[in-house]
Design an enzyme around this catalytic site. Structure first.
Site, mmCIF file in Angstrom:
data_model
loop_
_atom_site.group_PDB
_atom_site.id
_atom_site.type_symbol
_atom_site.label_atom_id
_atom_site.label_comp_id
_atom_site.label_asym_id
_atom_site.label_seq_id
_atom_site.Cartn_x
_atom_site.Cartn_y
_atom_site.Cartn_z
ATOM 1 C CG HIS A 138 -36.844 -17.017 31.120
ATOM 2 N ND1 HIS A 138 -38.041 -16.358 30.903
ATOM 3 C CD2 HIS A 138 -36.307 -16.429 32.231
ATOM 4 C CE1 HIS A 138 -38.219 -15.421 31.815
ATOM 5 N NE2 HIS A 138 -37.179 -15.432 32.626
ATOM 6 C CG ASN B 131 -33.316 -8.679 34.544
ATOM 7 O OD1 ASN B 131 -33.270 -9.854 34.939
ATOM 8 N ND2 ASN B 131 -33.798 -8.357 33.359
ATOM 9 C CG HIS B 132 -37.823 -8.645 34.225
ATOM 10 N ND1 HIS B 132 -38.126 -7.607 33.358
ATOM 11 C CD2 HIS B 132 -37.219 -9.590 33.474
ATOM 12 C CE1 HIS B 132 -37.723 -7.920 32.141
ATOM 13 N NE2 HIS B 132 -37.161 -9.123 32.176
ATOM 14 C CG HIS C 231 -31.529 -13.175 37.701
ATOM 15 N ND1 HIS C 231 -32.537 -14.093 37.550
ATOM 16 C CD2 HIS C 231 -31.833 -12.154 36.873
ATOM 17 C CE1 HIS C 231 -33.423 -13.634 36.673
ATOM 18 N NE2 HIS C 231 -33.011 -12.450 36.244
ATOM 19 C CG HIS D 193 -31.356 -13.238 33.180
ATOM 20 N ND1 HIS D 193 -32.320 -12.257 33.222
ATOM 21 C CD2 HIS D 193 -30.540 -12.922 32.146
ATOM 22 C CE1 HIS D 193 -32.073 -11.366 32.247
ATOM 23 N NE2 HIS D 193 -31.010 -11.755 31.581
ATOM 24 C CG ASP E 126 -36.367 -16.601 35.911
ATOM 25 O OD1 ASP E 126 -35.612 -17.337 36.582
ATOM 26 O OD2 ASP E 126 -35.997 -15.520 35.434
ATOM 27 C CD GLU F 204 -36.256 -11.860 36.309
ATOM 28 O OE1 GLU F 204 -35.706 -10.829 36.687
ATOM 29 O OE2 GLU F 204 -35.952 -12.436 35.257
ATOM 30 C CG ASN F 205 -39.716 -12.962 34.303
ATOM 31 O OD1 ASN F 205 -38.837 -13.771 34.550
ATOM 32 N ND2 ASN F 205 -39.470 -11.793 33.751
HETATM 33 FE FE LIG Z 1 -36.691 -14.049 34.160
HETATM 34 FE FE LIG Z 2 -34.006 -11.796 34.499
#
Ligand SMILES: [Fe+2]
Ligand SMILES: [Fe+2]
Length: 257
Positions: A178, A67-68, A151, A176, A8, A39-40
């Site tokens: 991190h 999810n982000h 994830h 996910h 990520d 995603e981030n």
């Molecule tokens: Fe993430």
């Molecule tokens: Fe995530």
């Protein structure tokens, strides 16, 4: 096929370290394709069209998410047009975007990339195990070289998925949390696995976020505004060498300061 997968990417420090270090990593590993979870990538929450294009120009061929993915609303409008940006396949079929793709690599072989979300301590999603079954055979008819970004939060769910899908994918890479885990392995069937690749961002932080607001939230229970941590980012990833049968022969954890 020589594949580099990056965990990520968190905010500007994550993008900056990619701009600084990705070219030399690509040379070092003689990569055929670079894939990253984005995603981030935009301000720590979600991804925008501009940031997606920036990552593509920096040399990342396919961007996965989790999810982000919906945090920046503008992505709803563009995700259908961007075939190199994936969201979890087991999200609602009514949601925009796609959860897997087959990509030609350097005009030679194809790679299938599947993005799945776990369901333990995560938002609503269909069963990732059954959704994987729904697509895997049709992808394998085109290419046996298949990478899964799983994830998810729970180590049990990730490891259960490894054993469920063992031998049917070249790699199952966790994202996910991190935080990179020390359990990278290649199974006898040739599936590479790691519970979490970790993140590309500021490691001296709370998952890429400035610690103070997170500490306040734990102390008070009140909602807080999170900011991406400042400082120098580091890359966390894995390098994979996958043979023509879709079995991983070599896996190396990549950490770049
Ligand atoms: Fe993430
Ligand atoms: Fe995530």
């Amino acid at each position: 096929m020589r594949i580099l997968f990056l965990g990520d990417i968190v905010g500007k420090p994550g993008r900056k370290v990619i701009a600084e270090k990705l070219d030399s990593l690509k040379k070092k590993y003689k990569t055929d394709i670079v894939v990253a979870n984005g995603e981030n990538a935009a301000g720590g929450f979600g991804i925008t069209e501009k940031v997606y294009q920036e990552l593509r120009e920096l040399g990342i061929e396919v961007i996965t998410s989790g999810n982000h993915i919906w945090d920046k609303k503008e992505i709803y409008q563009v995700i259908d047009q961007e075939d190199r940006l994936l969201r979890p396949l087991n999200y609602s079929p009514k949601a925009p975007g796609r959860g897997y793709g087959i990509f030609n690599v350097k005009g030679k072989n194809n790679i299938g990339i599947i993005n799945l979300s776990g369901r333990v301590f995560m938002g609503p999603a269909d069963c990732p195990f059954r959704v994987f079954d729904d697509v895997i055979e049709s992808i394998r008819k085109i290419t046996p070289v298949i990478l899964v970004d799983f994830h998810a939060e729970a180590t049990s769910e990730k490891r259960a998925f490894l054993h469920y899908a063992d031998g049917r994918a070249a790699a199952i890479l966790g994202t996910h949390t991190h935080i990179s885990t020390a359990d990278s392995q290649i199974t006898p069937a040739g599936t590479a696995y790691i519970t979490d690749v970790g993140m590309t961002g500021v490691q001296n932080s709370v998952l890429g976020v400035e610690p103070q607001a997170i500490i306040s939230r734990f102390l008070t229970g009140l909602p807080q505004r999170f900011e991406v941590a400042s400082g120098d980012g580091e890359i966390r990833g894995v390098f994979l060498e996958v043979n023509g049968e879709g079995q991983t022969e070599k896996m190396e954890v990549v950490k770049s300061q």
